[in-house]
Enzyme design. Structure first.
Site, mmCIF file in Angstrom:
data_model
loop_
_atom_site.group_PDB
_atom_site.id
_atom_site.type_symbol
_atom_site.label_atom_id
_atom_site.label_comp_id
_atom_site.label_asym_id
_atom_site.label_seq_id
_atom_site.Cartn_x
_atom_site.Cartn_y
_atom_site.Cartn_z
ATOM 1 N N CYS A 1 0.825 -1.202 0.000
ATOM 2 C CA CYS A 1 0.000 0.000 0.000
ATOM 3 C C CYS A 1 0.858 1.249 0.000
ATOM 4 C CB CYS A 1 -0.999 0.000 1.149
ATOM 5 S SG CYS A 1 -0.489 0.905 2.579
ATOM 6 N N CYS B 1 -4.962 3.592 5.133
ATOM 7 C CA CYS B 1 -3.655 3.150 4.666
ATOM 8 C C CYS B 1 -2.518 3.952 5.278
ATOM 9 C CB CYS B 1 -3.613 3.273 3.149
ATOM 10 S SG CYS B 1 -2.480 2.122 2.402
#
Lengths: 401, 162
Positions: B35, B104
């Site tokens: 990510c 994230c």
């Protein structure tokens, strides 16, 4: 503050001549080309002129082979869905490359839900499709091969003429997404040997919302939009005349200036492609160095992430793109870089500069001056970089490939 | 760049407390290059207080701003106070984070807590828990594997924001 716009693949400005050509159709000549009264005449004539101009840009046999659409995305959807559905009885297998645009990627997913099977041909570390792999992927039930002409993220130009030898021999419809190349490099549908081709106006300074799909005469396609008889019944809906006129005018100018633009942009591009890795250690150029779009320079800067660079460049007045997870709303790293064999960590450091005809060599000098301190600053903060610095020398990887 | 709040931009452009602490009392590392965000927090503890907090961050603008804000919130706090820092409180102090960034990039509190756990474990105040878990799911990663094998957060069906 200095302003340097290097994100032409995201959006390009409209040429003044194009805007001028469009204006009457937003104003006085607002009529519908289907109307039989006098108001229909001017838009009808202009529509057909734009069709001829667009056909000329790609060396099409006849203007009637051009279908105007609203975007490169629509053209790609139309091609993938319309060309395969028209051949349902022959088979349900489609071949694409691993680095297609999302409009192709997601269109084949849609076809998958309808029972079609998809084969994805890999690319090498420079982003090239091997024609032999296409040959191997083709089956008796293959109805469509769709491989892009050039990739917008890494700039690599595919050997379409070699691939089309195979599709011709096997009598399979071959579509190419040429949105990145049309109006940028010479594109000739006969030389490429393709059966269908998507193009859009904005990459060559036409308006957004202007695009076309070229389908060679004799190749069947089912419409996506059902309705009236516009575009020969292949794309219903009242035409966005102003956008189409803009596309035609931009195509005419692009054809006239293609060589000049190409030379100028290649020169500016190479200043950056050669300059950045020499100014900053551990910067990798992504894509091929030679068979590459003229105004396209793409890199992966190791140990740091693209969005941070993008934001700091923005604070210095420079506009660029990145393919990192953070800049994508999907929070995924670029499928293109991953398919080329870059690992996630490297792919996060992707940075894309796309130049336009307004850019000057001085713009690149400016970028080359502001970039090193930006990279230093982010690397100073990066745990990945400090691990690299502390690690014993010699055993470090080579850009994750 | 109106995507981020002024506060986020301020912390991104002028991050506080960047760096490493030599012989830190606790170190916490979280992240996932899939990510795109990785953070390492370092703490120095004196009389139950975080005397110094530093960090290094690989990640987007939000990740850098989050680290900076967490370091500011934690520096000088007691262990108990610092343990109460959450992704939500960090986002609030930053005047909000874009929806897709909340999950994230908001790993700072977790990295800080990991550094605190590391300190507590070293000083015998916490039962050691050597398992390294993915920040996005309960999957246990091996120490040598930087990427969660579950493919997080890619396989996460939805990213929720408060």
């Amino acid at each position: 503050m200095t302003h340097v716009y290097l994100d032409h693949s995201a959006a390009a400005p409209l040429l003044p001549e194009v805007r001028e050509a469009m204006t009457p159709y937003l104003d006085r000549d607002f009529g519908n080309p289907l109307s039989l009264h006098d108001w229909g005449d001017a838009p009808r004539d202009a529509l057909e002129e734009a069709r001829a101009q667009t056909a000329a840009l790609i060396g099409a046999g006849s203007p009637e082979e051009i279908i105007f659409t609203s975007s490169g995305t629509e053209s790609n959807n139309f091609a993938v869905k319309g060309l395969s559905l028209a051949q349902q009885k022959k088979g349900k297998h489609i071949v694409i490359s691993a680095i297609e645009h999302f409009s192709v990627m997601n269109s084949v997913k849609f076809m998958q839900n309808l029972g079609y099977e998809i084969s994805e041909v890999p690319v090498d570390k420079n982003g090239f499709v091997d024609p032999e792999d296409v040959k191997k992927a083709i089956r008796p039930d293959t109805v469509l091969v769709s491989i892009m002409h050039a990739n917008g993220e890494v700039g690599t130009i595919q050997p379409l003429a070699e691939i089309s030898k195979i599709t011709k021999e096997k009598k399979i419809v071959f579509h190419t997404d040429a949105v990145a190349t049309c109006g940028t490099i010479p594109v000739n549908v006969k030389e490429l040997g393709v059966d269908a081709l998507s193009l859009a106006g904005n990459p060559f300074y036409g308006p957004k919302g202007s695009a076309a799909l070229w389908v060679r005469r004799g190749v069947r396609i089912l419409p996506l939009l059902d309705g009236g008889i516009q575009e020969g019944g292949r794309r219903a809906g009242t035409e966005d005349i102003a956008a189409i006129i803009g596309l035609g005018k931009a195509a005419e100018i692009a054809l006239r200036d293609l060589v000049d633009r190409g030379q100028k942009l290649t020169q500016i591009r190479d200043l950056l492609i050669n300059g950045l890795p020499s100014k900053i250690p551990r910067v990798v150029v992504t894509g091929d160095l030679k068979k590459r779009l003229p105004g396209h320079a793409s890199f992966c800067v190791e140990f740091i992430e693209g969005e941070g660079m993008l934001m700091l460049l923005n604070s210095q007045g420079v506009a660029v793109s990145s393919g990192s997870s953070c800049t994508s709303r999907a929070l995924k790293a670029s499928h293109v870089l991953l398919a080329m064999g870059y690992n996630h960590e490297i792919a996060q450091g992707s940075l894309l500069f796309t130049m336009g005809i307004q850019n000057k060599p001085e713009d690149i000098d400016y970028v080359l001056n502001v970039m090193p301190p930006i990279v230093d600053r982010l690397r100073e903060m990066s745990p990945v970089y400090s691990k690299f610095v502390k690690a014993p020398k010699g055993g470090q990887g080579n850009a994750g490939i | 760049m109106p995507v981020y709040s002024e506060k986020v931009m301020d912390h991104f452009m002028h991050p506080r407390n960047v760096g490493e602490i030599e012989n830190a009392d606790g170190v916490g590392e979280v992240g996932n290059p899939v990510c795109g965000d990785m953070m390492t927090f370092y703490i120095k503890v004196k009389d139950n207080r975080l005397e110094d907090v530093k960090y290094k961050t690989f990640g987007c603008g939000a990740a850098i701003a989050v680290s900076s804000m967490v370091s500011e919130m934690a520096k000088g706090a007691t262990i108990e106070e610092a343990q109460k820092i959450t992704p939500e409180s960090v986002a609030k102090m930053l005047e909000g984070l874009p929806k897709q960034k909340f999950h994230c990039s908001n790993l700072g509190a977790q990295a800080l807590n990991k550094a605190i756990d590391d300190y507590l474990a070293k000083t015998g105040k916490l039962k050691a828990d050597p398992a390294k878990c993915c920040p996005f799911c309960d999957h246990e990663d091996s120490e040598n594997d930087p990427v969660c094998q579950q493919g997080c957060p890619v396989n996460q069906p939805e990213i929720k924001s408060p």
